[in-house]
Design a protein around this motif. Structure first.
Motif, short mmCIF file in Angstrom:
data_model
loop_
_atom_site.label_atom_id
_atom_site.label_comp_id
_atom_site.label_asym_id
_atom_site.label_seq_id
_atom_site.Cartn_x
_atom_site.Cartn_y
_atom_site.Cartn_z
N LEU A 278 0.89 -1.16 0.00
CA LEU A 278 0.00 0.00 0.00
C LEU A 278 0.92 1.21 0.00
CD1 LEU A 278 -2.44 -1.13 2.85
CD2 LEU A 278 -2.87 -1.23 0.39
N LYS A 279 0.82 2.03 -1.05
CA LYS A 279 1.75 3.15 -1.19
C LYS A 279 1.01 4.47 -1.11
CE LYS A 279 5.48 0.83 -3.48
NZ LYS A 279 6.34 0.63 -4.58
N ASP A 280 1.19 5.13 0.02
CA ASP A 280 0.70 6.50 0.19
C ASP A 280 -0.79 6.62 -0.15
OD1 ASP A 280 1.14 9.03 1.02
OD2 ASP A 280 2.00 9.76 -0.86
N ASN B 67 -18.49 14.08 -1.97
CA ASN B 67 -18.04 15.07 -2.95
C ASN B 67 -17.18 16.13 -2.27
OD1 ASN B 67 -19.91 13.64 -4.45
ND2 ASN B 67 -21.53 15.10 -3.95
N ASN B 68 -16.58 16.93 -3.11
CA ASN B 68 -15.64 17.93 -2.60
C ASN B 68 -16.15 18.73 -1.41
OD1 ASN B 68 -13.78 17.13 -4.39
ND2 ASN B 68 -14.30 18.65 -5.96
N GLY B 69 -17.34 19.29 -1.56
CA GLY B 69 -17.88 20.15 -0.51
C GLY B 69 -17.96 19.48 0.85
N THR B 70 -18.39 18.19 0.84
CA THR B 70 -18.64 17.49 2.10
C THR B 70 -17.71 16.29 2.28
OG1 THR B 70 -20.28 16.14 0.98
CG2 THR B 70 -21.10 18.12 2.12
N ALA B 71 -16.58 16.33 1.58
CA ALA B 71 -15.71 15.15 1.59
C ALA B 71 -15.24 14.79 2.99
CB ALA B 71 -14.51 15.39 0.68
N HIS B 72 -15.26 13.48 3.25
CA HIS B 72 -14.76 12.99 4.53
C HIS B 72 -13.52 12.16 4.25
CE1 HIS B 72 -14.64 11.16 8.49
NE2 HIS B 72 -14.53 10.00 7.89
N GLN B 73 -12.38 12.58 4.78
CA GLN B 73 -11.15 11.85 4.50
C GLN B 73 -11.02 10.66 5.45
OE1 GLN B 73 -7.49 14.11 4.39
NE2 GLN B 73 -6.52 12.53 3.15
N ALA B 74 -11.17 9.45 4.88
CA ALA B 74 -11.10 8.24 5.69
C ALA B 74 -9.66 7.75 5.86
CB ALA B 74 -11.94 7.14 5.05
N LEU B 75 -8.85 7.90 4.81
CA LEU B 75 -7.45 7.46 4.87
C LEU B 75 -6.53 8.58 4.41
CD1 LEU B 75 -7.72 3.89 3.20
CD2 LEU B 75 -7.68 4.42 5.66
N SER B 76 -5.41 8.72 5.07
CA SER B 76 -4.44 9.75 4.70
C SER B 76 -3.02 9.20 4.73
CB SER B 76 -4.57 10.93 5.66
OG SER B 76 -3.54 11.85 5.43
N GLY B 77 -2.44 9.02 3.56
CA GLY B 77 -1.04 8.60 3.47
C GLY B 77 -0.72 7.28 4.15
N VAL B 78 -1.51 6.25 3.84
CA VAL B 78 -1.27 4.93 4.43
C VAL B 78 -0.19 4.20 3.64
CG1 VAL B 78 -2.27 2.64 4.84
CG2 VAL B 78 -3.58 4.70 5.43
N ASN B 79 0.89 3.83 4.32
CA ASN B 79 1.97 3.05 3.71
C ASN B 79 2.12 1.74 4.48
OD1 ASN B 79 3.48 4.62 1.57
ND2 ASN B 79 3.29 6.14 3.21
N LEU B 80 2.10 0.62 3.74
CA LEU B 80 2.30 -0.67 4.39
C LEU B 80 2.83 -1.65 3.35
CD1 LEU B 80 1.91 -2.44 6.96
CD2 LEU B 80 -0.39 -2.95 6.14
N GLY C 262 -7.67 8.31 8.91
CA GLY C 262 -7.00 7.05 9.18
C GLY C 262 -5.58 7.00 8.64
N ARG C 263 -4.67 6.60 9.50
CA ARG C 263 -3.28 6.42 9.05
C ARG C 263 -2.62 5.38 9.94
NH1 ARG C 263 0.13 8.98 12.33
NH2 ARG C 263 -0.86 10.12 14.01
N ILE C 264 -1.49 4.88 9.51
CA ILE C 264 -0.78 3.89 10.32
C ILE C 264 0.15 4.62 11.28
CG2 ILE C 264 0.84 1.96 10.28
CD1 ILE C 264 -0.65 0.98 7.81
N GLN C 265 -0.13 4.43 12.56
CA GLN C 265 0.57 5.16 13.60
C GLN C 265 1.92 4.53 13.89
OE1 GLN C 265 -2.03 5.59 17.01
NE2 GLN C 265 -0.26 6.00 18.32
#
Ligand code: ADP
Ligand code: ADP
Length: 230
Positions: free
Chosen positions: A6-8, A15-28, A217-220
């Motif tokens: 999983l790369k970045d 949609n853009n206006g109401t976007a909910h970011q579930a994952l951010s920069g997950v690397n594994l 969400g990200r890998i801590q």
């Protein structure tokens, strides 16, 4: 050889206006033959990662590689088991497994397909329930069938989303033993990503544990498990 990368990975819902970011920069990166568990609080994005890996969702950014090949939709190179509903309810236990084998390239003629399905049913102790439909099996038996089906198609990598989450502790313990047996069968360890809420389960099964944190969400951190398996 089979690896998962999983790369970045970033993924936003809506949609853009109401976007909910579930994952951010997950690397594994999971090496060939490695068993990695993914743990983290509810809502941190574990199921979203499973969806991305299974090809059901495309990441907003980043790439997913299985054995170095970019994932582009669902495919039989990945075997997947969910907490429930992995089996087709309109097929018997036997049909679920033979259908899966038939629809992968591994075995071609009818006789070999049926023999293979029977041998996997036997391996997980479900031979007597070959003609039973999933809804008439206990939760433990359904998961045994789902796991038999996953191993029977000989996928490159194995993906499991809380497969034992709904089982009582005795059943869970039996299933963990079964999974470890199948994982190392033939002396060749399989490549696994295993999502669980249960830290003890992650410690028992895994080589490494990826700990996620939410919002987004990200890998801590990634922890090496120092103990040897039973
Ligand atoms: P987990 O499996 O760790 O519980 P999920 O991957 O299900 O987490 O969810 C991650 C985040 O994305 C959560 O905040 C959740 O509410 C949100 N989410 C999940 N699915 C959707 C969706 N279809 N639309 C909008 N938000 C979603
Ligand atoms: P559970 O998930 O219900 O706790 P298991 O899947 O471990 O239990 O099943 C335990 C045993 O109970 C099985 O090996 C089987 O002999 C019996 N059993 C469970 N469900 C059924 C069923 N639907 N019909 C007949 N026997 C069953």
């Amino acid at each position: 050889m089979a690896t998962i990368d999983l790369k970045d990975i970033s993924l936003s819902y809506g949609n853009n206006g109401t976007a909910h970011q579930a994952l951010s920069g997950v690397n594994l990166s999971i090496e060939d033959g490695e068993f990695v568990s993914l743990i983290g609080p509810s809502g941190c994005g574990k199921s979203t990662i499973i969806d991305v890996l299974s090809g059901l969702k495309s990441p907003t950014y980043g790439s997913v590689l299985v054995d170095g090949v970019p994932v582009d939709g669902p495919g039989t190179d990945r075997g997947i088991v969910f907490q429930d509903y992995s089996l087709f309810p309109w097929m018997t236990t036997f049909e679920n497994i033979s259908f899966a084998i038939e629809h992968t390239k591994t075995t071609k003629d009818r006789k070999s397909i049926d023999e293979k399905a029977h041998s996997f049913l036997e391996l997980v102790g479900l031979e007597k329930f070959k003609d039973t439909y999933p809804n008439n099996l206990s939760g433990g038996m359904r998961q045994r069938a789902a796991i038999a089906r996953m191993f029977s198609i000989d996928p490159k990598v194995f993906i499991m989303d809380e497969p034992f989450g709904a089982l009582d502790s005795l059943n869970r313990s039996n299933m963990q033993d079964l999974l470890l047996r199948l994982w190392s069968a033939g002396g060749q360890h399989k490549t696994v990503l295993f999502v669980t809420h249960d830290v003890d389960e992650a410690l028992l099964l895994s080589d490494r544990i990826a700990v996620m944190s939410p919002s987004p969400g990200r890998i801590q951190e990634i922890i090496d498990v120092p103990f040897s398996r039973p």
